[in-house]
Every structure is written in structure tokens, then in C-alpha cells.
Design an enzyme around this catalytic site. Structure first.
Site, mmCIF file in Angstrom:
data_model
loop_
_atom_site.group_PDB
_atom_site.id
_atom_site.type_symbol
_atom_site.label_atom_id
_atom_site.label_comp_id
_atom_site.label_asym_id
_atom_site.label_seq_id
_atom_site.Cartn_x
_atom_site.Cartn_y
_atom_site.Cartn_z
ATOM 1 N N GLU A 126 20.448 -67.018 -12.775
ATOM 2 C CA GLU A 126 20.578 -68.426 -12.338
ATOM 3 C C GLU A 126 21.482 -69.282 -13.224
ATOM 4 O OE1 GLU A 126 16.555 -69.876 -12.033
ATOM 5 O OE2 GLU A 126 16.027 -68.459 -10.462
ATOM 6 N N ASN A 139 22.021 -62.105 -11.533
ATOM 7 C CA ASN A 139 20.994 -62.430 -10.531
ATOM 8 C C ASN A 139 21.012 -63.937 -10.226
ATOM 9 O OD1 ASN A 139 18.742 -61.193 -9.069
ATOM 10 N ND2 ASN A 139 17.409 -62.516 -10.280
ATOM 11 N N HIS A 159 14.730 -65.848 -2.066
ATOM 12 C CA HIS A 159 13.467 -66.541 -1.782
ATOM 13 C C HIS A 159 13.790 -67.457 -0.603
ATOM 14 C CE1 HIS A 159 11.460 -65.135 -5.349
ATOM 15 N NE2 HIS A 159 12.512 -65.465 -6.071
ATOM 16 N N GLU A 162 14.455 -60.364 -5.081
ATOM 17 C CA GLU A 162 13.174 -61.098 -5.164
ATOM 18 C C GLU A 162 12.739 -61.578 -3.781
ATOM 19 O OE1 GLU A 162 13.265 -64.138 -8.203
ATOM 20 O OE2 GLU A 162 14.511 -62.929 -9.519
ATOM 21 N N ASP A 222 11.248 -62.874 -0.545
ATOM 22 C CA ASP A 222 10.031 -63.344 0.132
ATOM 23 C C ASP A 222 10.458 -64.355 1.191
ATOM 24 O OD1 ASP A 222 10.420 -65.629 -1.544
ATOM 25 O OD2 ASP A 222 8.798 -65.035 -2.892
#
Ligand code: XIL
Length: 353
Positions: free
Chosen positions: A160, A201, A237, A265, A267
Site C-alpha cells: 500500500e 501488494n 477487498h 486478499e 473478500d
């Protein structure tokens, strides 16, 4: 009266024969996929893992054993987990996961060496000149990568680093180390383990074209300068309302770099509006399954060498960080609170077809 009795008797006999006939016909057997995702998927499928749940909740462990061939520590390999004070490293939890994975012969992806968040106070209070900061930064990265050398296949080296508008995020790292700290993090990690695959990432590729452009420009710049980068992690996400086009564009744009792509990651929130009284419906589950399918299908269409894998952010809905982090009901994962497969799981299978 006599006729009525005969009629009733025949009627009863007919009913009995029907029901006994029905008993003879076996109920249709539902087709249950007994294999795990790791056996069905042509690329690695993983989940992030809470060490505490892995140690204490048998159904959780069973799902991981059955379904996945890649694991990421949800928190145990972050700086706060591994490096709680300047001269102390805490390996126990992360080593537990690595030993578990070695026992199963599955991959461990390391997350994450450098991040602006979850910082222990020794970092936020760190005093020193530029040389001291550089030394601390390098020591942190290299001590960790060296410890896991040979057992952790790949690392999220930096997490990030960009803002949504594509500018470099101002963090404690950029402020003390200068804007090129990201490149140096990759060089230091590579020095410590030349065989580890190194990832950048990030989140937001699916909603910010400025951010994905910034990430791709950085990857191109690294290539020109010979900075060792192997892959891009797309956290993803996301939520039920994200458009299919945006999800597909996120994946395909990242793949244009030629680097390995890890959906790192995943979801899919059903309650992005933070509605405290939201009730889960079949319509939610159907929509969620469709989104899982879109993402998996787009990923599966990438060149084989670029498919590093898909990792969901934890296993069952009850384990999801979204519930605690945003303090709301949510059901973002392919397994429900009792570790039963949800329609989302079927969505993944459909995406792999
Ligand atoms: C989250 C964990 O899931 C939480 O348990 C923790 O409290 C905060 O961090 N992006 C990342 C992950 O890269 O490390 C974050 O994990 C979720 C967002």
C-alpha cells in the site's frame, strides 16, 4: 355402504403401494464436490490464516487442510507480529504456520515486510539520522527474509505505498528514507534471499485507474532499473456492487506488466454500506457467487506463468476482519460461520470451469 367400504379399502391399498414404491426409489443424490479447491484449481488457491484459530478451532484447521495449497499469515508476519521491539524478533507464531505448511507440503506467502500501518511504537518513536533509519529498515527486512529463507516462497515486500490518486503515500518510511524506499526494500529483500519471489501488494485496482497506472509505471521503472520485482498483489477487498468490468480490468491491467499476479486478499463484502441491521438473503449470496465467478474466471484466463494464485482473506465469514474492523455484520468469504461451503464457493468452481 358396502361399496363405500370397498372403495376406501382400495384407496388405502393404492396409497400404501404408492408410498412403498416411493421408498424403493432412491432419493436423488446431490452432486457434492468432495475435492478441495487445491485439487480443482490449476493455480494455487489459498487463504490467510489466523494462528490463534489454527491452533484452537478444529473445523478451521480442517478446511485449510482440505482446500488450500497456499497460506498467508493474516497478521503474524507483519512488523508488529515479528518485530515487536527494536532488538526483539518474535518468531513463534509465524514459525507455527510455516511448520504446519511444511507438513502439508503447501506454499507460504509472506505478508508483509514494509507497510505504513500496524506499526509498533518503537518504529513510530524511532530516533536517528538518515543512516540510522536506513540501517533499521534494511536490518528489519533482511533479518526476517533470512529467517524464513527456503520456507517462505514469496513476500509482499511493500504494501500500500500509493494513494488512490496515484501519488506516493506519505508514510513514516517515505518521510525518513525518501521516495525511492520501495525500490530499496526490494533490493534488500533480494539480497537476503535471491530465490524468494518479490511482490508489490496494493488495494484499489478495481476502482482507481490512477492507482493501477501508478503501480504499473513503478513496475516498468523497476524493470528499467533492474530492481528485482516478480509480481503484483491485488488485495481485492471488494464488494457485491463492484462492476464486472472493473474487476476484470483490474486483473488484466496488472497482467500487462508481464509480472506474476496474486489476488492476495480476496473478500467480497455484502455490507459495504455498514448497515448495522442488515439481514443476509439468498439474493446477496447469489450476487456474491456471481462476483466470485467473474474474478476467478478473469484470473484463470491469464497466461499460466502469471497465475501466482488466489488467496482469500481468511476462511469463514465469522473469521473475516471486516466484521471486527468495521464493526458490522458481513459475510464476505466462500465459507459460512460454520465452515459450510456457500454459493460463493460454487461461484469459484464455476469460474474455474
Ligand atoms: C488486516 C487484518 O485482517 C486484521 O486482523 C488487522 O487488524 C488489520 O489488518 N490490507 C492488508 C492486510 O494488507 O494486512 C489487512 O489485514 C487488511 C487490509
Amino acid at each position: 355402504m358396502y361399496k363405500l367400504l370397498i372403495l376406501l379399502t382400495f384407496g388405502a391399498l393404492f396409497l400404501i403401494s404408492c408410498s412403498s414404491k416411493k421408498d424403493l426409489i432412491p432419493d436423488p443424490v446431490p452432486v457434492v464436490e468432495t475435492k478441495g479447491l487445491k485439487e480443482v484449481s490449476p493455480f494455487p488457491f489459498g487463504a490467510s490464516v489466523s494462528i490463534n484459530l489454527l491452533k484452537t478451532r478444529v473445523p478451521y484447521e480442517n478446511v485449510i487442510r482440505k482446500e488450500y495449497n497456499s497460506v498467508t499469515a493474516e497478521n503474524a508476519m507483519k512488523i508488529g507480529g515479528l518485530h515487536p521491539s527494536e532488538n526483539t524478533f518474535y518468531w513463534t507464531d509465524a514459525d507455527y504456520l510455516v511448520t504446519f505448511a511444511i507438513g502439508l507440503g503447501i506454499r507460504v506467502h509472506g505478508h508483509t515486510l514494509i507497510w505504513h500501518s500496524s506499526l509498533p511504537s518503537w518504529v513510530t518513536n524511532f530516533q536517528g539520522d538518515a543512516v540510522a533509519w536506513e540501517n533499521m529498515f534494511k536490518t528489519h527486512i533482511q533479518t526476517i527474509v533470512t529467517h524464513f529463507k527456503g520456507n517462505v516462497t514469496s513476500w509482499d515486500v511493500v504494501n500500500e505505498a500509493f494513494n488512490d490518486d496515484g501519488t506516493l503515500r506519505s508514510t513514516i518510511w517515505s518521510q525518513h528514507l525518501g521516495n525511492d524506499y520501495v525500490a530499496r526494500a526490494f533490493q534488500y529483500a533480494h539480497e537476503a534471499d535471491p530465490n524468494a519471489l518479490l511482490f508489490y501488494n496494493e488495494y484499489g485496482h478495481e476502482y482507481s485507474s490512477a492507482k493501477r497506472t501508478a503501480v504499473n509505471n513503478m513496475a516498468a521503472d523497476f524493470k528499467t532499473r533492474g530492481i528485482p520485482i516478480d509480481g503484483l498483489g491485488l488485495q481485492m477487498h471488494t464488494n457485491q456492487n463492484q462492476t464486472d468490468a472493473n474487476l476484470i480490468t483490474a486483473i488484466n491491467t496488472a497482467a500487462q506488466t508481464g509480472l506474476k499476479i496474486h489476488i492476495s486478499e480476496l473478500d467480497i463484502s455484502l455490507n459495504q454500506a455498514n448497515n448495522q441491521s442488515l439481514v443476509l438473503t439468498d439474493a446477496h449470496l447469489t450476487l456474491q457467487a456471481a462476483k466470485y465467478k467473474v474474478i476467478v474466471k478473469a484470473f484463470a484466463a491469464l497466461p499460466t506463468a502469471q497465475r501466482y494464485g488466489i488467496t482469500t482473506w481468511n476462511v469463514g465469514d465469522a473469521d473475516s476482519w471486516l466484521r471486527s474492523f468495521y464493526n458490522r455484520p458481513d459475510w464476505p468469504l466462500p465459507f459460512d460461520d460454520n465452515y459450510n461451503r456457500k454459493p460463493a464457493y460454487q461461484g469459484i468452481l464455476d469460474g474455474l470451469k
